[in-house]
Design a protein around this motif. Structure first.
Motif, PDB file in Angstrom:
ATOM      1  N   HIS A 130      56.447  55.885  67.279  1.00  0.00           N
ATOM      2  CA  HIS A 130      56.018  56.700  66.154  1.00  0.00           C
ATOM      3  C   HIS A 130      55.345  55.845  65.088  1.00  0.00           C
ATOM      4  O   HIS A 130      55.478  54.615  65.063  1.00  0.00           O
ATOM      5  CB  HIS A 130      57.209  57.451  65.545  1.00  0.00           C
ATOM      6  CG  HIS A 130      58.301  56.537  65.054  1.00  0.00           C
ATOM      7  ND1 HIS A 130      58.236  55.871  63.854  1.00  0.00           N
ATOM      8  CD2 HIS A 130      59.484  56.193  65.621  1.00  0.00           C
ATOM      9  CE1 HIS A 130      59.320  55.144  63.683  1.00  0.00           C
ATOM     10  NE2 HIS A 130      60.103  55.317  64.743  1.00  0.00           N
ATOM     11  N   ASP A 131      54.611  56.528  64.225  1.00  0.00           N
ATOM     12  CA  ASP A 131      53.956  55.888  63.090  1.00  0.00           C
ATOM     13  C   ASP A 131      55.002  55.630  62.001  1.00  0.00           C
ATOM     14  O   ASP A 131      55.863  56.483  61.751  1.00  0.00           O
ATOM     15  CB  ASP A 131      52.856  56.814  62.559  1.00  0.00           C
ATOM     16  CG  ASP A 131      52.077  56.173  61.424  1.00  0.00           C
ATOM     17  OD1 ASP A 131      51.190  55.351  61.731  1.00  0.00           O
ATOM     18  OD2 ASP A 131      52.367  56.491  60.255  1.00  0.00           O
ATOM     19  N   ARG A 153      55.290  62.815  55.103  1.00  0.00           N
ATOM     20  CA  ARG A 153      55.826  61.474  54.981  1.00  0.00           C
ATOM     21  C   ARG A 153      57.123  61.334  55.789  1.00  0.00           C
ATOM     22  O   ARG A 153      57.934  62.251  55.842  1.00  0.00           O
ATOM     23  CB  ARG A 153      56.114  61.132  53.517  1.00  0.00           C
ATOM     24  CG  ARG A 153      54.859  60.937  52.683  1.00  0.00           C
ATOM     25  CD  ARG A 153      54.262  59.580  52.916  1.00  0.00           C
ATOM     26  NE  ARG A 153      53.085  59.342  52.084  1.00  0.00           N
ATOM     27  CZ  ARG A 153      52.445  58.177  52.019  1.00  0.00           C
ATOM     28  NH1 ARG A 153      52.866  57.169  52.743  1.00  0.00           N
ATOM     29  NH2 ARG A 153      51.391  58.026  51.259  1.00  0.00           N
ATOM     30  N   ARG A 154      57.308  60.168  56.398  1.00  0.00           N
ATOM     31  CA  ARG A 154      58.507  59.875  57.160  1.00  0.00           C
ATOM     32  C   ARG A 154      59.576  59.309  56.224  1.00  0.00           C
ATOM     33  O   ARG A 154      59.879  58.118  56.214  1.00  0.00           O
ATOM     34  CB  ARG A 154      58.196  58.883  58.270  1.00  0.00           C
ATOM     35  CG  ARG A 154      59.314  58.724  59.303  1.00  0.00           C
ATOM     36  CD  ARG A 154      58.884  57.793  60.396  1.00  0.00           C
ATOM     37  NE  ARG A 154      57.818  58.358  61.186  1.00  0.00           N
ATOM     38  CZ  ARG A 154      57.977  59.226  62.175  1.00  0.00           C
ATOM     39  NH1 ARG A 154      59.187  59.631  62.496  1.00  0.00           N
ATOM     40  NH2 ARG A 154      56.942  59.691  62.839  1.00  0.00           N
ATOM     41  N   ARG A 155      60.126  60.192  55.400  1.00  0.00           N
ATOM     42  CA  ARG A 155      61.178  59.784  54.484  1.00  0.00           C
ATOM     43  C   ARG A 155      62.071  60.978  54.184  1.00  0.00           C
ATOM     44  O   ARG A 155      61.690  62.126  54.426  1.00  0.00           O
ATOM     45  CB  ARG A 155      60.593  59.219  53.184  1.00  0.00           C
ATOM     46  CG  ARG A 155      59.796  60.227  52.393  1.00  0.00           C
ATOM     47  CD  ARG A 155      59.314  59.650  51.070  1.00  0.00           C
ATOM     48  NE  ARG A 155      58.413  58.535  51.239  1.00  0.00           N
ATOM     49  CZ  ARG A 155      57.687  58.008  50.255  1.00  0.00           C
ATOM     50  NH1 ARG A 155      57.809  58.505  49.029  1.00  0.00           N
ATOM     51  NH2 ARG A 155      56.889  57.014  50.474  1.00  0.00           N
ATOM     52  N   LEU A 156      63.237  60.722  53.655  1.00  0.00           N
ATOM     53  CA  LEU A 156      64.202  61.778  53.377  1.00  0.00           C
ATOM     54  C   LEU A 156      63.712  62.649  52.224  1.00  0.00           C
ATOM     55  O   LEU A 156      63.170  62.149  51.229  1.00  0.00           O
ATOM     56  CB  LEU A 156      65.559  61.153  53.032  1.00  0.00           C
ATOM     57  CG  LEU A 156      66.762  62.103  52.996  1.00  0.00           C
ATOM     58  CD1 LEU A 156      66.986  62.735  54.366  1.00  0.00           C
ATOM     59  CD2 LEU A 156      68.013  61.339  52.545  1.00  0.00           C
ATOM     60  N   PHE A 157      63.899  63.958  52.357  1.00  0.00           N
ATOM     61  CA  PHE A 157      63.524  64.938  51.328  1.00  0.00           C
ATOM     62  C   PHE A 157      62.025  64.895  51.006  1.00  0.00           C
ATOM     63  O   PHE A 157      61.621  65.047  49.851  1.00  0.00           O
ATOM     64  CB  PHE A 157      64.330  64.717  50.037  1.00  0.00           C
ATOM     65  CG  PHE A 157      65.809  64.753  50.246  1.00  0.00           C
ATOM     66  CD1 PHE A 157      66.419  65.860  50.813  1.00  0.00           C
ATOM     67  CD2 PHE A 157      66.588  63.664  49.899  1.00  0.00           C
ATOM     68  CE1 PHE A 157      67.793  65.891  51.010  1.00  0.00           C
ATOM     69  CE2 PHE A 157      67.957  63.680  50.104  1.00  0.00           C
ATOM     70  CZ  PHE A 157      68.563  64.806  50.656  1.00  0.00           C
ATOM     71  N   ALA A 158      61.190  64.649  52.032  1.00  0.00           N
ATOM     72  CA  ALA A 158      59.738  64.655  51.818  1.00  0.00           C
ATOM     73  C   ALA A 158      59.186  65.961  52.390  1.00  0.00           C
ATOM     74  O   ALA A 158      59.298  66.222  53.576  1.00  0.00           O
ATOM     75  CB  ALA A 158      59.091  63.454  52.498  1.00  0.00           C
ATOM     76  N   TRP A 159      58.627  66.809  51.493  1.00  0.00           N
ATOM     77  CA  TRP A 159      58.044  68.072  51.925  1.00  0.00           C
ATOM     78  C   TRP A 159      56.548  68.078  51.625  1.00  0.00           C
ATOM     79  O   TRP A 159      56.074  67.371  50.722  1.00  0.00           O
ATOM     80  CB  TRP A 159      58.702  69.238  51.194  1.00  0.00           C
ATOM     81  CG  TRP A 159      60.129  69.446  51.599  1.00  0.00           C
ATOM     82  CD1 TRP A 159      60.579  70.075  52.713  1.00  0.00           C
ATOM     83  CD2 TRP A 159      61.294  68.999  50.891  1.00  0.00           C
ATOM     84  NE1 TRP A 159      61.952  70.081  52.756  1.00  0.00           N
ATOM     85  CE2 TRP A 159      62.421  69.421  51.648  1.00  0.00           C
ATOM     86  CE3 TRP A 159      61.504  68.295  49.699  1.00  0.00           C
ATOM     87  CZ2 TRP A 159      63.717  69.158  51.254  1.00  0.00           C
ATOM     88  CZ3 TRP A 159      62.804  68.028  49.312  1.00  0.00           C
ATOM     89  CH2 TRP A 159      63.896  68.454  50.073  1.00  0.00           C
ATOM     90  N   GLY A 160      55.856  68.901  52.364  1.00  0.00           N
ATOM     91  CA  GLY A 160      54.431  69.054  52.127  1.00  0.00           C
ATOM     92  C   GLY A 160      53.620  67.927  52.724  1.00  0.00           C
ATOM     93  O   GLY A 160      54.137  66.896  53.148  1.00  0.00           O
TER      94      GLY A 160
END
Length: 588
Positions: A130-131, A153-160
């Motif tokens: 994965h990227d 975005r590949r992070r916690l709580f990232a939307w949109g």
């Protein structure tokens, strides 16, 4: 057991220290000569020569000058990743100094020839790659010297969706593999990954990205190509054959009714499973046969996948015949370690031998990194360490896992791999350690199963004891019933000749098998006491009759009563044990 374990740990610790020391020394030596070797060994290559053929250039790397070289050779250095745009070049004709990136025709322009219209893209593959920045699906395009990515975005709580604009002059090390495009970005950690809709889209996107490469990436690409050529020179026929044999045997067991998801231990033991109490009784062939048996579909599948990854490389390194001997050697030593740890458990599977193969590969690549290209060596060492660490930790605490075979196979692999690549004098010393460990393992396994030998003899003796006890009891009643018609000395002679030898023989057979399993030990002690009381009472009767000693005859009678009471309690214990066994069997 403690001495054997300490010996193994001491040898393993010494080997580990030796591996680390040699690895550090080899790395230092390689780094000291790598750059000069690459430059000095390059010969004239073909390619466009934008400068006069007589013009030659000296390359300055880390304050050291190499050369002079022609423009064609500079192109070779650039293609191999040795020469980067920031490197300084000194012209031999007039002494002028230019950066390699400013030399006309040497490095391509950063700006792409065409833009790449917006396309759909995925930021991961089905196999788990994965990227590091984006996840899921998104969009990609190249326009105006900028690569634009949009996605989550590949992070916690990232939307949109988020946009990332990367200037092309920061992109390097572009590679294409099927539908995947990989590249690196200056000042970013991790390799970026884009999965396109088609191979054509991936190839077109790669053409729109810069051709700038780093020395490390060029080295890795060159090493991968060399490794592919090395592996392609010969097929791993032994590895393929072993995998095929394991699968065929497992399929035959399944089709024969042995089971697919789980094969019962009794079936595996009958087919050649490594069961200490049978192996050490002369069935030493089980040490090898168990390597080709597996307890279920998941077991055989996981083992064969892991085996393929390390086996084909090890076979290519050491040749087909030596590799077959290596596999059998580490597998036998792993099986030997298993029966040293537990003697009453059926052990099957190739996992011990697989750990051994990974150990061989790891030891060989640490002690002799020149066996394979540098970056391939580093990658395979890391793969071996990750597999060993993950497999041991993941199986820790799980029931049904033969940890002894895994660790024993790993130690055997490290030792055997060291023997294969060490100088002859050191290899002989390590080889002697392997032989000593194997002999110690055979001896200790045999000693560990002694209680099972006595157990078999004890179980076979019990029916004999019952019949002999009945015969001696009937004869004793006959002798004592007719004692009133004979002289006391004649009765004593009958007791000595017909009764005492029988009970003495029973006593001697019992004391010759003291090493038993816990269940039989609970029966053994009262049984010995019963036979001893019978034996002692008869000797007292014999001596009392000959001496006409009433006190001795009274003591003999008391001993006989104690023996009968002990015998009654013993029979109750035996019946209770049989009933408990029936209940356990019915509960299954």
């Amino acid at each position: 057991m403690s001495l054997f374990v300490l010996l193994v740990l001491f040898i393993l610790a010494g080997l580990a220290a030796r591996l680390v020391w040699r690895s550090i020394r080899n790395k230092q030596d390689r780094e000291a000569v790598a750059t000069f070797a690459r430059l000095s060994e390059v010969t004239e290559g073909q390619g466009a020569d934008a400068w006069p053929s007589t013009e030659r250039w000296t390359v300055e790397l880390q304050g050291v000058k190499y050369g002079p070289f022609s423009f064609a050779q500079l192109q070779r250095f650039k293609a191999d990743g040795i020469l980067e745009p920031a490197a300084l070049l000194h012209a031999e004709s007039d002494g002028r100094t230019v950066a390699a990136g400013d030399l006309d025709g040497l490095f391509p322009s950063i700006a792409p020839k065409v833009d790449f219209p917006e396309h759909a893209v995925a930021f991961q593959t089905f196999s788990g790659r994965h990227d590091p920045v984006f996840r899921g699906s998104g969009r990609v395009k190249v326009s105006g010297g900028v690569l634009t990515l949009s996605g989550s975005r590949r992070r916690l709580f990232a939307w949109g969706k988020r946009l990332e604009e990367i200037p092309l002059n920061r992109i390097r090390d572009v590679g294409v593999s099927g539908r995947e495009v990989k590249f690196a970005v200056d000042d970013q950690k991790g390799e970026r990954l884009l999965r396109m809709k088609s191979k054509a889209d991936a190839a077109l996107l790669a053409q729109c990205l810069p051709g700038r490469v780093s020395a490390a990436w060029a080295q890795q690409k060159r090493d991968n190509q060399a490794f592919e050529r090395f592996m392609g020179a010969s097929r791993p026929w032994v590895t393929i054959s072993i995998i095929a044999l394991n699968l065929v045997i497992f399929a035959a067991i399944g089709l024969g009714g042995g089971g697919w998801s789980k094969v019962q231990p009794s079936v595996l033991a009958g087919l050649g499973g490594n069961l200490g109490i049978l192996t050490t009784q002369g069935d030493w062939w089980r040490l090898v046969a168990s390597l080709f048996l597996h307890g279920g579909l998941l077991h055989v599948t996981a083992n064969m996948i892991a085996f393929w990854e390390a086996g084909r490389v090890t076979e290519r390194l050491f040749g087909h015949f030596r590799y077959l001997l290596i596999y059998l050697a580490v597998g036998i030593l792993a099986s030997l370690a298993s029966i040293n740890w537990h003697q009453d458990v059926v052990s099957v599977g190739a996992s011990g031998a697989i750990f051994g193969i990974y150990g061989v590969l790891l030891a060989a690549l640490v002690l002799d990194p020149s066996l394979l290209p540098p970056t391939v060596t580093q990658r395979l060492r890391a793969v071996a360490l990750v597999f060993i660490g993950y497999a041991l930790m993941q199986s820790f605490g799980q029931r049904g896992i033969d940890h002894a075979a895994h660790i024993g196979g790993l130690i055997a692999g490290l030792l055997v791999g060291s023997v294969l690549v060490m100088p002859r004098s050191r290899a002989l010393a390590v080889g002697a350690c392997v032989v000593v460990l194997a002999c110690a393992g055979v001896w200790h396994a045999r000693e560990s199963t002694r209680p099972y030998d006595d157990e078999v003899a004890f179980r076979a003796f019990l029916p004999t004891l019952a019949s002999e006890e009945k015969r001696l009891g009937e004869r004793a009643r006959e002798i004592f019933t007719g004692a009133s018609q004979l002289q006391p000395a004649a009765v004593a002679d009958q007791i000595e000749q017909e009764l005492i030898p029988g009970w003495q023989g029973l006593h001697e057979r019992l004391v010759s098998m003291p090493r038993l399993l816990p269940a039989s030990l609970a029966l053994y002690a009262p049984l010995v006491a019963y036979v001893n009381l019978k034996y002692e009472s008869l000797k007292l009767f014999r001596d009392g009759l000959r001496k006409e000693d009433e006190a001795m005859l009274g003591l003999a009678t008391q001993r006989l009563k104690e023996a009968n009471a002990q015998g009654a309690a013993l029979k109750q214990a035996i019946e209770a044990g049989k009933e408990a066994q029936k209940q356990r069997d019915s509960g299954r």
